[in-house]
Scaffold this motif. Structure first.
Motif, PDB file in Angstrom:
ATOM      1  N   TYR A   1      -0.510  -3.406 -14.742  1.00 21.47           N
ATOM      2  CA  TYR A   1      -0.143  -2.796 -13.467  1.00 21.47           C
ATOM      3  C   TYR A   1      -1.010  -3.353 -12.350  1.00 21.47           C
ATOM      4  O   TYR A   1      -2.060  -3.931 -12.577  1.00 21.47           O
ATOM      5  CB  TYR A   1      -0.233  -1.269 -13.527  1.00 21.47           C
ATOM      6  N   HIS A   2      -0.522  -3.144 -11.138  1.00 22.27           N
ATOM      7  CA  HIS A   2      -1.116  -3.722  -9.935  1.00 22.27           C
ATOM      8  C   HIS A   2      -1.129  -2.623  -8.877  1.00 22.27           C
ATOM      9  O   HIS A   2      -0.134  -1.911  -8.697  1.00 22.27           O
ATOM     10  CB  HIS A   2      -0.230  -4.906  -9.506  1.00 22.27           C
ATOM     11  N   ARG A   3      -2.262  -2.498  -8.185  1.00 21.69           N
ATOM     12  CA  ARG A   3      -2.336  -1.443  -7.179  1.00 21.69           C
ATOM     13  C   ARG A   3      -3.243  -1.864  -6.038  1.00 21.69           C
ATOM     14  O   ARG A   3      -4.275  -2.505  -6.246  1.00 21.69           O
ATOM     15  CB  ARG A   3      -2.885  -0.157  -7.791  1.00 21.69           C
ATOM     16  N   ILE A   4      -2.867  -1.492  -4.823  1.00 17.59           N
ATOM     17  CA  ILE A   4      -3.700  -1.734  -3.656  1.00 17.59           C
ATOM     18  C   ILE A   4      -4.671  -0.570  -3.515  1.00 17.59           C
ATOM     19  O   ILE A   4      -4.255   0.582  -3.465  1.00 17.59           O
ATOM     20  CB  ILE A   4      -2.844  -1.881  -2.380  1.00 17.59           C
TER      21      ILE A   4
ATOM     22  N   ARG B   1      -2.926   0.027   7.789  1.00 20.63           N
ATOM     23  CA  ARG B   1      -2.026   0.701   6.858  1.00 20.63           C
ATOM     24  C   ARG B   1      -0.740  -0.097   6.675  1.00 20.63           C
ATOM     25  O   ARG B   1      -0.092  -0.481   7.654  1.00 20.63           O
ATOM     26  CB  ARG B   1      -1.679   2.085   7.385  1.00 20.63           C
ATOM     27  N   PRO B   2      -0.323  -0.391   5.445  1.00 21.64           N
ATOM     28  CA  PRO B   2       0.926  -1.109   5.225  1.00 21.64           C
ATOM     29  C   PRO B   2       2.121  -0.295   5.730  1.00 21.64           C
ATOM     30  O   PRO B   2       2.090   0.933   5.689  1.00 21.64           O
ATOM     31  CB  PRO B   2       0.989  -1.274   3.701  1.00 21.64           C
TER      32      PRO B   2
ATOM     33  N   PRO C   1       1.653  -9.555   3.038  1.00 19.49           N
ATOM     34  CA  PRO C   1       2.432 -10.102   4.151  1.00 19.49           C
ATOM     35  C   PRO C   1       2.494  -9.180   5.363  1.00 19.49           C
ATOM     36  O   PRO C   1       2.694  -9.655   6.489  1.00 19.49           O
ATOM     37  CB  PRO C   1       3.824 -10.312   3.538  1.00 19.49           C
ATOM     38  N   ASP C   2       2.325  -7.875   5.183  1.00 24.66           N
ATOM     39  CA  ASP C   2       2.367  -6.932   6.307  1.00 24.66           C
ATOM     40  C   ASP C   2       0.990  -6.411   6.687  1.00 24.66           C
ATOM     41  O   ASP C   2       0.662  -6.294   7.868  1.00 24.66           O
ATOM     42  CB  ASP C   2       3.264  -5.731   5.964  1.00 24.66           C
ATOM     43  N   ALA C   3       0.158  -6.106   5.687  1.00 25.98           N
ATOM     44  CA  ALA C   3      -1.105  -5.414   5.943  1.00 25.98           C
ATOM     45  C   ALA C   3      -2.293  -6.349   6.078  1.00 25.98           C
ATOM     46  O   ALA C   3      -3.384  -5.911   6.442  1.00 25.98           O
ATOM     47  CB  ALA C   3      -1.384  -4.407   4.828  1.00 25.98           C
ATOM     48  N   GLY C   4      -2.119  -7.633   5.775  1.00 24.30           N
ATOM     49  CA  GLY C   4      -3.263  -8.533   5.824  1.00 24.30           C
ATOM     50  C   GLY C   4      -4.124  -8.406   4.573  1.00 24.30           C
ATOM     51  O   GLY C   4      -3.620  -8.103   3.487  1.00 24.30           O
ATOM     52  N   ASP C   5      -5.430  -8.628   4.707  1.00 23.28           N
ATOM     53  CA  ASP C   5      -6.326  -8.585   3.549  1.00 23.28           C
ATOM     54  C   ASP C   5      -6.436  -7.171   2.993  1.00 23.28           C
ATOM     55  O   ASP C   5      -6.761  -6.230   3.731  1.00 23.28           O
ATOM     56  CB  ASP C   5      -7.718  -9.081   3.932  1.00 23.28           C
TER      57      ASP C   5
END
Length: 447
Positions: free
Chosen positions: A124-127, A133-134, A98-102
């Motif tokens: 777990y989940h990680r970008i 930059r978020p 929602p903030d950083a886009g793709d």
């Protein structure tokens, strides 16, 4: 003391997850098709950019609905693999933050014990990367992200020189990225689910030179790539001719395999470069190194290499005939016509040999006024006689610059073959021809 350590470790674990932006999650799936639920810790909520209180069902929709539509197939396959196998499964995909886009996201999870009639997954989940930059990382970018950005810069520089590239999960078939000439394969892979290597193999009929197709199909397959990695070979390079810009050009495909530390998942990075100019230059230099510059037939070294390979490296017993030629009174040709005339005689001799003997035979220049011919798979003297009579007949028909030659002939077998001995036998037979008055040929008759 033990309770203090456990409290400390729990506190430290929470801090590690927060600092590395590693979000933990549990998903409950209703097998009857009802709403799925996502239970997330505080770091997971922060990573997903959740700014309001959401129910577990709303949290699931917040995550699932933001998956790039091109990757729904792979995410669903990964979830199904977790449910079916119970193994730790990893999947990477593009997600709309929602903030950083793709952003590129990595999820790792496995099935746990069912609860209240629902199927349960946890992980777990990680970008991994993002275009901007978020906000939650503005004052706290980790070393991991710095390293990843440096790695991305390296890949950008590397791939900028390519005509095609692809990165995929070898275990699940998930195509993470594709571009250049393989971009269309990537789109087809995402829409149909057909494995990337199968699409590539199917298109080889139209894109790759016929003589290179079988080798490409064998080397560029998921099974062969995994086999090489298992045997310790992480990187492989393959050169062949491929259609690029409407013409066949030499390209080189590099396949590099790497394994994720925690899940042991195998990934492959492939990139294809256009090496046509360099390859043709290399081939030209190789040809120049193997041919006699005056007559354009094999030089002494290349002739010898070809004969040795034929007689010793191929399976089975092979036979052949070695012929050694020498122009008669070559000095007198130079004296009468000059060195340019002598060169013309040597060129003419090479042409006579090429037009008399088969294209499969080996023809070379020893140096000076000596030439060599090796007849493959010949043991019949009558055939040799026929060729020699034809050669002498053509030589007698020369008018512009007539000359004669003498020849020595010996038969060879791959059993106990020695190139040096074979050459000596032909040379002795040639000496006998010279002794008998030149303009003739003799066979080696042994001691």
């Amino acid at each position: 003391m033990k309770d203090q350590r456990q409290t400390y470790l729990c506190r430290e674990s929470e801090e590690i997850l927060k600092n590395t932006h590693l979000g933990l999650w549990v998903i409950h799936i209703d097998p009857e098709g009802g709403a799925s639920e996502l239970y997330a810790d505080s770091t997971m909520l922060q990573v997903m950019g959740v700014k309001e209180n959401l129910t577990p069902a709303e949290c699931f929709r917040h995550w699932y609905d933001r998956i790039d539509e091109r990757y729904y197939y792979y995410v669903n396959c990964a979830v199904q693999s977790m449910l079916d196998t119970g193994r730790l499964i990893q999947v990477e995909y593009t997600w709309k933050h929602p903030d950083a886009g793709d952003v590129v996201v990595r999820c790792v999870g496995s099935r746990t014990e069912d609860q209240d009639g629902k199927l349960c997954l946890e992980g777990y989940h990680r970008i991994l990367s993002n275009l901007d930059r978020p906000k939650f990382m503005e004052n706290d970018e980790t070393d991991f992200m710095l390293k990843y950005r440096r790695k991305s810069d390296f890949y950008k520089a590397l791939l900028s020189e390519t005509v095609a590239y692809a990165e995929l999960n070898l275990d699940t078939g998930v195509l993470l990225e594709a571009g250049g000439l393989w971009e269309a394969y990537g789109e087809e892979n995402r829409t149909s689910g057909e494995p990337f290597f199968d699409i590539m193999s199917r298109n080889m009929e139209e894109t790759i030179a016929p003589e290179d197709r079988d080798n490409c199909r064998e080397q560029l397959s998921a099974e062969e790539i995994r086999r090489r990695f298992k045997n310790g070979k992480r990187t492989e390079k393959l050169s062949f001719r491929r259609m690029c810009g409407g013409e066949l050009r030499w390209v080189r495909v590099t396949v590099h395999v790497f394994q994720e530390d925690y899940t042991d998942t195998l990934y492959a990075l492939l990139y294809m470069k256009d090496i046509d100019i360099a390859k043709r230059r290399e081939m030209t230099m190789e040809i120049a190194a193997n041919l006699d510059p005056l007559t354009n037939i094999d030089n002494r070294r290349n002739f010898e290499d070809k004969v040795r390979r034929f007689m010793t490296e191929e399976e089975g017993v092979h036979e052949g005939v070695f012929l050694l030629f020498d122009l008669d009174e070559f000095k007198s040709i130079n004296d009468r016509y000059g060195h340019q005339g002598g060169d013309m005689a040597l060129v003419q001799m090479a042409k006579l040999l090429q037009t008399t003997f088969r294209s499969d035979d080996i023809i070379g220049r020893m140096g000076g006024d000596e030439f060599m011919v090796f007849l493959r798979n010949v043991s019949d003297r009558a055939l040799v006689e026929n060729r020699m009579q034809r050669l002498f007949g053509r030589m007698d028909g020369l008018q512009a610059m007539p000359f004669t030659f003498s020849a020595g002939i010996t038969f060879a077998s791959s059993e106990g073959f020695s190139y040096e001995e074979c050459f000596k036998e032909a040379d002795r037979a040639l000496y006998n021809s010279k002794q008998k008055g030149r303009h003739r040929y003799s066979y080696y008759e042994g001691k």
